[in-house]
Scaffold this motif. Structure first.
Motif, PDB file in Angstrom:
ATOM      1  N   LEU A  75      34.850 -45.986  -9.671  1.00  0.00           N
ATOM      2  CA  LEU A  75      34.578 -46.133 -10.986  1.00  0.00           C
ATOM      3  C   LEU A  75      33.441 -47.130 -11.291  1.00  0.00           C
ATOM      4  N   ARG A  76      33.471 -48.229 -10.172  1.00  0.00           N
ATOM      5  CA  ARG A  76      32.741 -49.333 -10.429  1.00  0.00           C
ATOM      6  C   ARG A  76      31.508 -49.465  -9.652  1.00  0.00           C
ATOM      7  N   VAL A  77      31.560 -48.626  -8.662  1.00  0.00           N
ATOM      8  CA  VAL A  77      30.375 -48.902  -7.706  1.00  0.00           C
ATOM      9  C   VAL A  77      29.577 -47.440  -7.988  1.00  0.00           C
ATOM     10  N   ARG A  78      28.275 -47.451  -7.395  1.00  0.00           N
ATOM     11  CA  ARG A  78      27.226 -46.414  -7.572  1.00  0.00           C
ATOM     12  C   ARG A  78      26.434 -46.450  -6.270  1.00  0.00           C
ATOM     13  N   PRO A  79      25.963 -45.160  -5.913  1.00  0.00           N
ATOM     14  CA  PRO A  79      25.168 -44.969  -4.858  1.00  0.00           C
ATOM     15  C   PRO A  79      23.952 -45.936  -4.806  1.00  0.00           C
ATOM     16  N   GLY A  80      23.924 -46.430  -3.546  1.00  0.00           N
ATOM     17  CA  GLY A  80      22.931 -47.631  -3.261  1.00  0.00           C
ATOM     18  C   GLY A  80      23.615 -48.842  -3.278  1.00  0.00           C
ATOM     19  N   ASP A  81      24.892 -49.215  -3.856  1.00  0.00           N
ATOM     20  CA  ASP A  81      25.317 -50.471  -3.897  1.00  0.00           C
ATOM     21  C   ASP A  81      25.934 -50.655  -2.436  1.00  0.00           C
ATOM     22  N   TRP A  82      26.148 -51.796  -1.945  1.00  0.00           N
ATOM     23  CA  TRP A  82      26.785 -52.127  -0.680  1.00  0.00           C
ATOM     24  C   TRP A  82      28.221 -52.582  -0.822  1.00  0.00           C
ATOM     25  N   VAL A  83      29.237 -52.359   0.002  1.00  0.00           N
ATOM     26  CA  VAL A  83      30.351 -52.760  -0.296  1.00  0.00           C
ATOM     27  C   VAL A  83      30.741 -53.634   1.322  1.00  0.00           C
ATOM     28  N   GLU A  84      31.716 -54.409   0.889  1.00  0.00           N
ATOM     29  CA  GLU A  84      32.567 -55.032   2.239  1.00  0.00           C
ATOM     30  C   GLU A  84      34.056 -54.631   2.009  1.00  0.00           C
ATOM     31  N   ALA A  85      34.612 -53.754   2.993  1.00  0.00           N
ATOM     32  CA  ALA A  85      35.726 -53.112   2.584  1.00  0.00           C
ATOM     33  C   ALA A  85      36.619 -53.157   4.031  1.00  0.00           C
ATOM     34  N   ASP A  86      37.801 -52.745   3.976  1.00  0.00           N
ATOM     35  CA  ASP A  86      38.762 -52.184   5.155  1.00  0.00           C
ATOM     36  C   ASP A  86      38.920 -50.796   5.156  1.00  0.00           C
ATOM     37  N   VAL A  87      38.554 -50.199   6.134  1.00  0.00           N
ATOM     38  CA  VAL A  87      38.946 -48.762   6.423  1.00  0.00           C
ATOM     39  C   VAL A  87      40.286 -48.641   7.085  1.00  0.00           C
ATOM     40  N   VAL A  88      41.293 -47.920   6.551  1.00  0.00           N
ATOM     41  CA  VAL A  88      42.514 -47.960   6.983  1.00  0.00           C
ATOM     42  C   VAL A  88      42.714 -46.337   7.379  1.00  0.00           C
ATOM     43  N   CYS A  89      42.995 -46.233   8.797  1.00  0.00           N
ATOM     44  CA  CYS A  89      43.156 -44.959   9.269  1.00  0.00           C
ATOM     45  C   CYS A  89      44.566 -44.647   9.760  1.00  0.00           C
ATOM     46  N   PHE A  90      45.452 -43.538   9.576  1.00  0.00           N
ATOM     47  CA  PHE A  90      46.621 -43.363   9.811  1.00  0.00           C
ATOM     48  C   PHE A  90      46.826 -42.103  10.374  1.00  0.00           C
ATOM     49  N   GLY A  91      47.738 -41.838  11.190  1.00  0.00           N
ATOM     50  CA  GLY A  91      48.076 -40.273  11.377  1.00  0.00           C
ATOM     51  C   GLY A  91      49.090 -40.447  12.701  1.00  0.00           C
ATOM     52  N   TYR A  92      49.099 -39.117  13.254  1.00  0.00           N
ATOM     53  CA  TYR A  92      50.288 -38.846  14.589  1.00  0.00           C
ATOM     54  C   TYR A  92      49.483 -38.711  15.573  1.00  0.00           C
ATOM     55  N   LEU A  93      49.850 -39.053  16.866  1.00  0.00           N
ATOM     56  CA  LEU A  93      49.344 -38.896  18.036  1.00  0.00           C
ATOM     57  C   LEU A  93      50.179 -37.958  18.879  1.00  0.00           C
ATOM     58  N   ARG A  94      49.280 -37.063  19.638  1.00  0.00           N
ATOM     59  CA  ARG A  94      49.990 -36.318  20.677  1.00  0.00           C
ATOM     60  C   ARG A  94      49.267 -36.375  21.842  1.00  0.00           C
ATOM     61  N   LYS A  95      49.674 -36.240  23.207  1.00  0.00           N
ATOM     62  CA  LYS A  95      48.758 -35.935  24.151  1.00  0.00           C
ATOM     63  C   LYS A  95      48.082 -34.666  24.331  1.00  0.00           C
ATOM     64  N   VAL A  96      46.754 -34.850  24.959  1.00  0.00           N
ATOM     65  CA  VAL A  96      45.825 -33.905  24.826  1.00  0.00           C
ATOM     66  C   VAL A  96      45.168 -33.952  26.267  1.00  0.00           C
ATOM     67  N   TRP A  97      44.768 -32.950  26.855  1.00  0.00           N
ATOM     68  CA  TRP A  97      43.903 -32.867  27.887  1.00  0.00           C
ATOM     69  C   TRP A  97      42.529 -32.930  27.589  1.00  0.00           C
ATOM     70  N   ALA A  98      42.085 -34.408  27.982  1.00  0.00           N
ATOM     71  CA  ALA A  98      40.635 -34.771  27.865  1.00  0.00           C
ATOM     72  C   ALA A  98      40.355 -35.848  28.766  1.00  0.00           C
ATOM     73  N   ASN A  99      39.052 -35.778  28.954  1.00  0.00           N
ATOM     74  CA  ASN A  99      38.405 -36.954  29.893  1.00  0.00           C
ATOM     75  C   ASN A  99      37.691 -38.115  29.108  1.00  0.00           C
ATOM     76  N   ARG A 100      37.550 -38.107  27.800  1.00  0.00           N
ATOM     77  CA  ARG A 100      36.754 -39.166  27.295  1.00  0.00           C
ATOM     78  C   ARG A 100      36.976 -39.060  25.882  1.00  0.00           C
ATOM     79  N   ILE A 101      36.910 -40.551  25.393  1.00  0.00           N
ATOM     80  CA  ILE A 101      36.991 -40.941  23.908  1.00  0.00           C
ATOM     81  C   ILE A 101      35.975 -40.119  22.991  1.00  0.00           C
ATOM     82  N   GLU A 102      36.265 -39.391  22.130  1.00  0.00           N
ATOM     83  CA  GLU A 102      35.405 -38.827  21.165  1.00  0.00           C
ATOM     84  C   GLU A 102      35.750 -38.580  19.906  1.00  0.00           C
ATOM     85  N   MET A 103      34.675 -38.430  19.001  1.00  0.00           N
ATOM     86  CA  MET A 103      34.777 -38.112  17.637  1.00  0.00           C
ATOM     87  C   MET A 103      34.337 -37.100  17.279  1.00  0.00           C
ATOM     88  N   GLN A 104      34.953 -36.204  16.394  1.00  0.00           N
ATOM     89  CA  GLN A 104      34.225 -34.878  15.945  1.00  0.00           C
ATOM     90  C   GLN A 104      33.261 -35.122  14.978  1.00  0.00           C
TER      91      GLN A 104
END
Length: 194
Positions: A75-104
């Motif tokens: 409600l206070r910022v608008r496009p074009g402003d810059w912010v200093e913030a913390d991004v908080v990520c959370f979730g559940y983990l499960r094993k997967v067959w992979a050979n590298r770190i990646e992001m979709q």
């Protein structure tokens, strides 16, 4: 929209919550249809070790974060402003067959599939490197850690995946120079000095 555990096709006993600092440009501030909550979309440097600025013409230099804003800064910022913030990520983990770190894709938002590599830090802690951030998991004692990791088939070097949920907690906002320069407060010239 948040997905509850019951709506997920798989549930793991390995859950995490990780926060990392960002400084970036607001691309979008959105009020949800319910008119009680909102989201922010912020463009940040992919590798802050090389500085907080990025090249908008080079997709490898930045990452877009679209996150739920629980404190109402949408409600206070608008496009074009810059912010200093913390991004908080959370979730559940499960094993997967992979050979590298990646992001979709180049967008970190609720539901983004991340693949990370697990590493045992000591007999009570596990760290997962997702490339963009690291999640650290702690256990009450070594026996609990062994039991949980064995049940989830995770060991040192195993690749795991998550469909991450993302929040953003803004600390301050303003012009690019103020946010990137790290200035918390400016005093007018000549005032308060003797």
């Amino acid at each position: 929209m948040r997905v509850t555990v019951a709506e997920k096709p798989w549930v793991s006993s390995l859950s995490f919550e990780a926060a990392f600092p960002v400084r970036g440009k607001v691309l979008q501030a959105v009020l949800c249809d319910c008119e009680e909550e909102g989201d922010l979309r912020v463009r940040v440097a992919r590798d802050p070790a090389h500085g907080w600025d990025y090249d908008p013409k080079n997709r490898d230099s930045f990452l877009d974060v679209h996150a739920f804003d629980p404190k109402g800064f949408y409600l206070r910022v608008r496009p074009g402003d810059w912010v200093e913030a913390d991004v908080v990520c959370f979730g559940y983990l499960r094993k997967v067959w992979a050979n590298r770190i990646e992001m979709q894709g180049n967008l970190l938002m609720d539901g983004t599939r991340l693949i990370g590599r697990a590493a045992e830090v000591d007999d009570r802690h596990l760290s997962v490197d997702f490339g963009v951030f690291k999640a650290n998991l702690g256990f009450e004692n070594p026996e609990q850690m062994k039991k949980v990791l064995k049940g989830e088939r995770v060991k040192d070097g195993t690749f795991v995946e998550t469909d991450v949920d993302v929040d953003i907690e803004v600390h301050r906002h303003g012009a690019k120079e103020d946010v990137l320069g790290g200035l918390r407060r400016r005093f007018p010239a000549g005032k308060g000095r003797r």
